[in-house]
Design a protein around this motif. Sequence first.
Motif, short mmCIF file in Angstrom:
data_model
loop_
_atom_site.label_atom_id
_atom_site.label_comp_id
_atom_site.label_asym_id
_atom_site.label_seq_id
_atom_site.Cartn_x
_atom_site.Cartn_y
_atom_site.Cartn_z
N ASP A 79 0.89 -1.18 0.00
CA ASP A 79 0.00 0.00 0.00
C ASP A 79 0.92 1.22 0.00
OD1 ASP A 79 -2.71 0.72 -0.09
OD2 ASP A 79 -2.86 1.04 2.07
N HIS A 256 -9.60 -1.86 -0.15
CA HIS A 256 -9.65 -1.40 1.24
C HIS A 256 -11.00 -1.75 1.85
CE1 HIS A 256 -6.03 0.84 0.34
NE2 HIS A 256 -5.98 1.29 1.58
N PRO A 292 -6.12 -3.96 2.81
CA PRO A 292 -5.69 -3.05 3.87
C PRO A 292 -6.93 -2.67 4.70
CG PRO A 292 -5.07 -2.26 1.65
CD PRO A 292 -6.07 -3.33 1.49
N HIS A 293 -6.96 -2.47 5.96
CA HIS A 293 -5.95 -2.45 6.98
C HIS A 293 -6.40 -3.29 8.16
CE1 HIS A 293 -3.82 0.86 4.99
NE2 HIS A 293 -5.00 1.27 4.63
N ASP A 344 1.68 3.67 3.03
CA ASP A 344 0.39 4.35 2.98
C ASP A 344 0.43 5.84 3.35
OD1 ASP A 344 -2.26 4.26 2.29
OD2 ASP A 344 -2.97 3.57 4.23
ZN LIG Z 1 -4.51 2.28 2.74
#
Ligand SMILES: [Zn+2]
Length: 494
Positions: A79, A256, A292-293, A344
């Motif tokens: 990411d 996500h 993610p996350h 990120d």
């Molecule tokens: Zn992210």
Amino acid sequence: MTLRTLADLTLGQRAAGRTALAARWIVGHDGRGHRLVENGEVVIEGGDILHVGPRFEGEVARRIDLGAALISPGFIDLDALSDIDTTLLTVDYGPGWATGRVWPEDYLQGGPREMYAPEDLAFQKRFAFAHLLRNGITTALPIASLFYRAWGETVEEFEAAAEAATDLGLRVYLGPAYRSGGMVCTAPGVLEPRFDEARGLAGLQAALDFAGRIAGAGQGLVQPMLAPDRVETCTLALLQRTMAAARDLGLPVRLHMAQGRMERETVHRLHGMTAPRWLADHGLLHDRLIAPHAVEATPEDLRLYADHGVVVAHCPLVYARDGEMLRSFRRCREMGIRIGMGTDTAPPDMVLNMAVALMMGRAAEGSGTGLTTAEVFDAATLGGADALGRPDLGRLAPGAKADIAVFDLMDPWFAPTVDPIQSLVFGATGRVTKAVFVDGRLSMREGVVAGFDEGAARVRAQAQFERLLARYPDRIWGHPQLERVFPPTYPKMR
Ligand SMILES: [Zn+2]
């Protein structure tokens, strides 16, 4: 054969013949896991690793002794920050709807505007890629915010990204982000979903065309991925077609989900359940999916991830700033969940992220034994490779790609070393990255990336960020003055 230094290699190029790199410490891999080699050598031939272990007895064209350094596999960033970081505009300021992270409805009605020129978008990626290399990251899956875009990311900017990765020597998985819609602000604090199915499906089609064209570009450095934007911005049809295409073409997908409070509430409102449950009910969770996350994942969500082989892209720094964490790294691993890591945010520093992962992972378990340095280092290397289905990445072993980061353990700011991995992670900064090789090519040396003027780029990045800020009030509910949106840390002195 003479003894040489890194300075004898040509930056941005792969040296002819075999190169032996010697150092006090090497992270090798013996087929079962990472192993430390003390006073050993790594030999590169072409784009591959030929040897890892004690001094190589065969012929080499050059031998470089790096001294008290750590030769490590380069990091894999699932990411990877790829724009001028705007997550910084979400920390310490008001809720998203009041700070331009949710469009007001009148902005959508007026036609959301592209806030960047094509040359801004191309520059952002080149700037970010150079920073990733400077932090020891050798493989990156770029991520950027769509809040500033007319809709999704464009194929043109990803063609520029492929060119930047090829020029700078960074391994990348690329796919323009697409979406069906998102939330808009219809009154202070009131968010409503707005979708345009056709626009989302057109975005997917463009991404698939791009994927077909780009696979293997840059002598294999560039590979395709699918990048539907956050789950609450996608319709079921868009996700069904995305996952079907990923399966047919064997592509990784990044989506996500279980990652934010607004997302959780929105998905609940739209589908009556969490995002992982919603995907699982439609058969859309699979082992090429990178999610993610997981900081908002319920125990049931995590169970679904484990059952379906979903990979969590763990980016602890960006969440720690808001006092949030994955609960917990160790528990996920014990459940059998695969974990890779991402940056990120700025700084795109994987070493710092490993440090925060370790601290937050132990805090979540309430114990110093709640997570080990090895588990975190594995995630940043082997975990990323596993997520991408690339047993030739994330490790230094014969036959693996020569994607290498060299860290200076004698950096004057570092404490004396008892264990090199502990020193690196406790030192908590990627600024000790001395050199990076990608596919056998020296892509970074002493902070310098070939063909990239860091000083000029930094000035340009600042100017681009300030231009973005100046246009902010236009796209915030009630159009407040900029200083009210982003109040200073201290009042300004009169
Ligand atoms: Zn992210």
